[in-house]
Motif scaffolding. Structure first.
Motif, mmCIF file in Angstrom:
data_model
loop_
_atom_site.group_PDB
_atom_site.id
_atom_site.type_symbol
_atom_site.label_atom_id
_atom_site.label_comp_id
_atom_site.label_asym_id
_atom_site.label_seq_id
_atom_site.Cartn_x
_atom_site.Cartn_y
_atom_site.Cartn_z
ATOM 1 N N LEU A 185 0.828 -1.197 0.000
ATOM 2 C CA LEU A 185 0.000 0.000 0.000
ATOM 3 C C LEU A 185 0.868 1.255 0.000
ATOM 4 O O LEU A 185 0.488 2.298 -0.501
ATOM 5 C CB LEU A 185 -0.916 0.009 1.230
ATOM 6 C CG LEU A 185 -1.936 -1.125 1.261
ATOM 7 C CD1 LEU A 185 -2.816 -1.000 2.500
ATOM 8 C CD2 LEU A 185 -2.799 -1.081 0.017
ATOM 9 N N SER A 186 2.019 1.175 0.623
ATOM 10 C CA SER A 186 2.919 2.318 0.647
ATOM 11 C C SER A 186 4.077 2.064 -0.299
ATOM 12 O O SER A 186 4.694 1.010 -0.265
ATOM 13 C CB SER A 186 3.433 2.556 2.063
ATOM 14 O OG SER A 186 4.039 1.399 2.552
ATOM 15 N N ALA A 187 4.332 2.984 -1.178
ATOM 16 C CA ALA A 187 5.392 2.789 -2.166
ATOM 17 C C ALA A 187 6.753 2.831 -1.493
ATOM 18 O O ALA A 187 6.969 3.518 -0.507
ATOM 19 C CB ALA A 187 5.309 3.885 -3.221
ATOM 20 N N LEU A 196 -7.504 1.438 -3.997
ATOM 21 C CA LEU A 196 -6.271 1.953 -3.427
ATOM 22 C C LEU A 196 -5.904 3.302 -4.047
ATOM 23 O O LEU A 196 -6.285 3.584 -5.187
ATOM 24 C CB LEU A 196 -5.143 0.941 -3.648
ATOM 25 C CG LEU A 196 -5.363 -0.424 -2.983
ATOM 26 C CD1 LEU A 196 -4.238 -1.376 -3.370
ATOM 27 C CD2 LEU A 196 -5.463 -0.294 -1.475
ATOM 28 N N PRO A 197 -5.203 4.168 -3.330
ATOM 29 C CA PRO A 197 -4.643 3.926 -1.998
ATOM 30 C C PRO A 197 -5.681 4.103 -0.893
ATOM 31 O O PRO A 197 -6.657 4.839 -1.050
ATOM 32 C CB PRO A 197 -3.545 4.978 -1.892
ATOM 33 C CG PRO A 197 -4.069 6.125 -2.704
ATOM 34 C CD PRO A 197 -4.780 5.487 -3.870
ATOM 35 N N PRO A 209 -7.493 -5.819 -9.613
ATOM 36 C CA PRO A 209 -6.409 -4.846 -9.723
ATOM 37 C C PRO A 209 -6.864 -3.448 -9.295
ATOM 38 O O PRO A 209 -7.943 -2.987 -9.663
ATOM 39 C CB PRO A 209 -6.061 -4.880 -11.219
ATOM 40 C CG PRO A 209 -6.477 -6.250 -11.668
ATOM 41 C CD PRO A 209 -7.713 -6.565 -10.875
ATOM 42 N N GLY A 210 -6.012 -2.807 -8.495
ATOM 43 C CA GLY A 210 -6.337 -1.474 -8.011
ATOM 44 C C GLY A 210 -7.100 -1.464 -6.710
ATOM 45 O O GLY A 210 -7.331 -0.393 -6.135
ATOM 46 N N TYR A 211 -7.496 -2.654 -6.213
ATOM 47 C CA TYR A 211 -8.242 -2.760 -4.963
ATOM 48 C C TYR A 211 -7.429 -3.558 -3.945
ATOM 49 O O TYR A 211 -6.573 -4.360 -4.298
ATOM 50 C CB TYR A 211 -9.596 -3.451 -5.183
ATOM 51 C CG TYR A 211 -10.616 -2.557 -5.847
ATOM 52 C CD1 TYR A 211 -11.600 -1.921 -5.096
ATOM 53 C CD2 TYR A 211 -10.589 -2.345 -7.213
ATOM 54 C CE1 TYR A 211 -12.534 -1.092 -5.698
ATOM 55 C CE2 TYR A 211 -11.520 -1.517 -7.833
ATOM 56 C CZ TYR A 211 -12.491 -0.890 -7.063
ATOM 57 O OH TYR A 211 -13.402 -0.073 -7.657
ATOM 58 N N GLY A 212 -7.711 -3.337 -2.693
ATOM 59 C CA GLY A 212 -7.019 -4.070 -1.644
ATOM 60 C C GLY A 212 -7.378 -3.527 -0.278
ATOM 61 O O GLY A 212 -8.476 -3.016 -0.076
#
Length: 461
Positions: free
Chosen positions: A12-14, A275-276, A322-325
């Motif tokens: 979640l955090s780059a 996300l984010p 994709p793009g969710y979490g």
């Protein structure tokens, strides 16, 4: 029912780049953020089960501590599916399933078996075979009898039949329905009951949480099975939900199944978001989790709630959507989210949200031995991590990070560091585990690098 991921997947955090310092305001240990009373004790006081799906190979360290300490029921995410236990006809692999059952027994937990009859994750020898109706029936009976008998008396419940319906309430076209007809469900339940009469037997499906065509088809099936005397003890509502979309008829739906004389369990709860993640989304997620638990607590015959993985590092969502979490109650670093506190509250407890910035770990590449020279040279570098606390204190600490460019720790001081692959874990020495409020501790290390040396995100855990 969905598969659990076996890798950390998407963070979640780059990861930060360059040699600048990075701070991660994260858990100072599981108990620092957990409610005073574990979730499993709160649930037990309400007469409920709180469970989690688990991956057997991860049941060590912090993952194992949380799985064993916070939950009173475990569901094998993949280990009991047909493709896992009999990948080759007549050749069985029970290792992970046995491991999960043994862990549960050691931690005084129930086990929910998952799943005996499904259209997915079957071995290729089964799905690619050409079977007569009699052969297919015999294969299914043998599989159910073999697996249920192996764990007879050790499992509290089985998801016997999984996902039998289409969204419109018609039967799903599967190997089982097409080959055996709708009565494969009754046959499977009957065979499972014969193999272990003490286990509770469930039919499990998704998108049946509210009152709709699919849940009504399930309702009518259960009513019919009960009328025929087929052994059916409960229905499982998977509850793979989307942020802000908990069905308004959830409690009503649970109650109508309960009124048929069966138990109801929320079996695979997660609540995904785009996300984010941010504070607004996490607050909505907390409200959604509380709504689900509130509905279960309100109905006597709701046996409990199982989350489909308790940490985002073990969630299937990012790989499939994709793009969710960020769908579970704990983040990837095992820090509880607001959803954790909401669950505790719904179960009658109280939980103070984690204090922001109570303790922070800061990673940096240092000046070499304080000589004024840069801490990085052509093949190596010197780094340090500082742990500082404000408004909280530590009696011990561990710092974790994952290198993204092949860096390797070669030496450490003021900490014990180990590296497995890209993952590094450093724990306090015997003399510097205590970090008082307003205090700090620093440890250092040498490491090798080649090509680039991006600074990782570090976590206290």
């Amino acid at each position: 029912m969905r598969t659990s991921r076996t890798s950390l997947g998407k963070r979640l955090s780059a990861l930060c780049t360059g040699a600048a310092a990075v701070a991660a305001l994260l858990a100072a240990g599981t108990t620092a953020h957990a409610a005073d009373t574990p979730l499993r004790d709160l649930a037990a006081a309400k007469g409920k089960v709180i469970g989690t799906a688990v991956t057997g190979s991860k049941l060590t360290g912090t993952y194992g501590d949380i799985a064993g300490g916070q939950f009173n029921s475990l569901t094998p995410g993949n280990a009991m599916k047909w493709g896992s236990v009999e990948p080759t006809r007549g050749s069985f692999d029970w290792s992970e399933a046995d491991q999960i059952v043994a862990f549960a027994q050691a931690h005084n937990q129930q086990v929910r078996g998952h799943t005996l009859v499904w259209h997915s994750q079957n071995p290729s020898w089964l799905t690619n075979g050409t079977w007569t109706q009699a052969q297919l029936s015999s294969l299914l009976q043998d599989h159910i009898t073999t697996e249920v008998t192996r764990y007879k008396g050790k499992l509290a419940a089985w998801d016997v039949v999984n996902e039998p319906f289409n969204e419109d309430g018609t039967y799903r076209s599967t190997l089982w329905y097409d080959g055996l007809g709708a009565d494969y469900i009754a046959q499977a339940l009957t065979w499972a009951h014969a193999a272990d009469p003490s286990a509770k037997l469930y039919i499990n499906d998704y998108n049946v949480e509210g009152v709709n065509a699919k849940s009504t088809a399930l309702y009518n099936l259960v009513k019919s099975l009960k009328a025929r005397g087929v052994p059916i003890d409960g229905v499982g509502l998977q509850a793979h939900l989307i942020l802000g979309q908990v069905p308004g008829t959830l409690q009503q739906n649970i109650q109508r199944f309960a009124d048929l004389g069966v138990d109801v369990a929320v079996t695979e709860l997660d609540i995904r978001m785009q996300l984010p993640a941010d504070s607004t989304k996490l607050a909505q997620q907390a409200a959604d989790y509380k709504a689900v638990f509130d509905a279960c607590v309100a109905v006597t015959r709701c046996a409990g709630v199982t989350v489909w993985g308790f940490t985002d590092s073990d969630s299937w969502i990012p790989d499939v959507f994709p793009g969710y979490g960020a769908a579970t109650p704990y983040d990837e670093n095992y820090a509880p989210k607001p959803a954790y506190s909401a669950i505790a509250t719904a179960l009658g407890g109280t939980s103070t949200p984690p204090p922001t910035g109570a303790c922070a770990a800061t990673y940096s590449v240092t000046s070499q031995w304080n000589t004024g020279f840069t801490g990085q040279w052509n093949t190596g570098f010197t780094g340090q991590v500082t742990i500082a606390c404000s408004g909280a204190a530590l009696s011990s600490w561990k710092v974790n990070w994952t290198y993204g460019a092949g860096q390797r720790i070669t030496q450490a001081w003021n900490a014990t560091c180990t590296q497995t692959g890209a993952g590094v874990s450093c724990s306090n020495a015997s003399y510097n585990g205590t970090v008082p409020s307003g205090g700090s501790v620093t440890f250092g290390f040498n490491a090798s690098w080649s090509g680039s040396n991006p600074a990782p995100t570090v976590s206290l855990g």
